[in-house]
Design a protein around this motif. Structure first.
Motif, PDB file in Angstrom:
ATOM      1  N   GLY A  20      32.080  -8.737  -4.283  1.00  0.00           N
ATOM      2  CA  GLY A  20      30.783  -8.377  -3.694  1.00  0.00           C
ATOM      3  C   GLY A  20      30.398  -9.341  -2.582  1.00  0.00           C
ATOM      4  N   VAL A  21      30.620 -10.622  -2.839  1.00  0.00           N
ATOM      5  CA  VAL A  21      30.302 -11.649  -1.831  1.00  0.00           C
ATOM      6  C   VAL A  21      31.230 -11.496  -0.629  1.00  0.00           C
ATOM      7  CG1 VAL A  21      30.341 -14.141  -1.380  1.00  0.00           C
ATOM      8  CG2 VAL A  21      29.353 -13.269  -3.517  1.00  0.00           C
ATOM      9  N   GLN A  22      32.500 -11.211  -0.902  1.00  0.00           N
ATOM     10  CA  GLN A  22      33.467 -11.044   0.195  1.00  0.00           C
ATOM     11  C   GLN A  22      33.073  -9.870   1.096  1.00  0.00           C
ATOM     12  OE1 GLN A  22      37.451 -10.110  -1.111  1.00  0.00           O
ATOM     13  NE2 GLN A  22      38.256 -10.175   0.990  1.00  0.00           N
ATOM     14  N   LEU A  23      32.675  -8.764   0.468  1.00  0.00           N
ATOM     15  CA  LEU A  23      32.276  -7.598   1.254  1.00  0.00           C
ATOM     16  C   LEU A  23      31.037  -7.909   2.101  1.00  0.00           C
ATOM     17  CD1 LEU A  23      32.482  -4.647   2.092  1.00  0.00           C
ATOM     18  CD2 LEU A  23      31.225  -4.026   0.003  1.00  0.00           C
ATOM     19  N   ALA A  24      30.048  -8.546   1.496  1.00  0.00           N
ATOM     20  CA  ALA A  24      28.828  -8.886   2.248  1.00  0.00           C
ATOM     21  C   ALA A  24      29.165  -9.814   3.406  1.00  0.00           C
ATOM     22  CB  ALA A  24      27.804  -9.542   1.318  1.00  0.00           C
ATOM     23  N   THR A  25      30.079 -10.747   3.173  1.00  0.00           N
ATOM     24  CA  THR A  25      30.475 -11.692   4.219  1.00  0.00           C
ATOM     25  C   THR A  25      31.108 -10.953   5.402  1.00  0.00           C
ATOM     26  OG1 THR A  25      30.868 -13.376   2.527  1.00  0.00           O
ATOM     27  CG2 THR A  25      31.850 -13.761   4.697  1.00  0.00           C
TER      28      THR A  25
END
Ligand SMILES: [Zn+2]
Length: 355
Positions: free
Chosen positions: A336-341
């Motif tokens: 999730g964090v990777q996608l938002a980044t």
């Protein structure tokens, strides 16, 4: 930033709606290097990225800081304590659990939600749960005087589930209370850390908004204050894979973050949603999609504020959300964090205008 440690501390922190103060201390601890931090009187916490210019489109990264909890409503003559729910609870998930009541001196007092022993139940009572309004919390006292004078408990004290974080290193699965939505709070800061020092085409503001569980109240203020041009809302959303299978399971644990196309309060901007799903594909990030017939998030108020704002919700699956004990996958969180980044790095003014 040790993200696992941050999640552990966030989940162990006590933050009933309206009483999120302890959670905010962690925001100041983990966000200080990344952002200029501001706070409003509701206790919404704002993280203004240090590299912001003030003349680029503003991306809001939101996660709510409160958790489903309770509040003392009355103390009975026998020393048991009546309470009301703050957030969506069912009687089944409340009865016989251990809770903590914050007393007038700020100390946390252990209590048990009293459940009638089977020995005293009539045939009719077995298999039927009392309403939450008929439940009481027992702190081990025998009179109202003792509760008030010795335990220093009084009306309107907040009450939270008492659960301590655990982590299974083998499958990277965490057990705790309040993944809804401390996992989202962690994701806000982790995303900001991932772009720390980088040259972006957007300004970034994080928010830990309060009182989501009682009607997304903090997010309404956050939207008015930040006036975002676009927003990503992180949520700890209920996982369904231990109840449904096949096409009926749309939010499984260990299958990546879930992007909802619709819920009760928002039809997700289909252009921004497609942009996010395409980016996930391009970067080989596992994601799940859902069409939700229930539920809502801070996306509800944010997407209709300030003349409209494209919003997506990145949901991290949480098994048994809105109960004391929940599971959540660290890998789902990381994705999730990777996608938002990737989204924050890719966005610019013309892309946002195209939404
Ligand atoms: Zn939530």
């Amino acid at each position: 930033m040790n993200q696992l440690k941050m999640i552990e501390e966030l989940c162990n922190a006590y933050g009933a709606p309206g009483f999120e103060d302890d959670v905010l201390l962690l925001g100041r601890k983990y966000g200080a290097d990344l952002a200029d931090i501001k706070e409003d009187s509701l206790r919404d916490l704002y993280f203004y990225r240090k590299e912001n210019t003030g003349n680029k489109p503003v991306v809001l990264l939101d996660g709510h800081s409160d958790e489903c909890a309770f509040m003392v409503s009355a103390i009975k003559p026998n020393g048991t304590i009546k309470f009301i729910p703050l957030g969506g609870w069912t009687p089944r998930d409340v009865s016989a659990h251990k809770v903590l009541i914050r007393n007038d001196e700020g100390k946390w007092i252990s209590g048990i939600v009293a459940a009638k022993p089977v020995h005293f139940m009539t045939a009719n009572e077995r298999g039927v749960l009392p309403a939450i309004a008929d439940m009481v919390i027992d702190v081990g006292a025998t009179s109202e005087k003792e509760v008030r004078e010795d335990f220093k408990i009084s009306m309107a004290n907040p009450i939270v589930p008492d659960v301590t974080f655990e982590y299974n290193e083998k499958n990277k699965v965490m057990l705790a209370k309040a993944f809804d939505n401390r996992i989202g709070c962690a994701a806000v800061l982790a995303t900001m850390e991932n772009v720390k020092g980088q040259d972006l085409a957007v300004d970034v503001v994080g928010s830990w908004s309060v009182q989501e569980e009682v009607g997304a109240r903090g997010a309404q203020v956050v939207a008015n204050v930040v006036k975002p041009d676009i927003a990503i809302v992180f949520e700890g959303c209920p996982a369904d894979d231990t109840f449904y299978s096949g096409c009926d399971s749309q939010t499984a644990m260990q299958k990546g973050p879930m992007l909802r196309h619709i819920d009760m309060k928002m039809i997700t901007n289909p252009r921004f949603q497609k942009f996010a799903l395409d980016l996930a594909k391009k970067h080989n990030i596992d994601v799940q999609e859902s069409v939700r017939a229930g539920g809502s998030t801070n996306g509800g108020p944010i997407h209709i504020a300030n003349g409209s704002c494209p919003v997506i919700v990145i949901g991290i699956p949480v098994r048994y959300a809105h109960s004391h004990h929940c599971f959540c996958s660290y890998s789902d969180y990381e994705k999730g964090v990777q996608l938002a980044t990737e989204i924050v790095k890719e966005l610019n003014e013309s892309i946002i205008k195209g939404f």
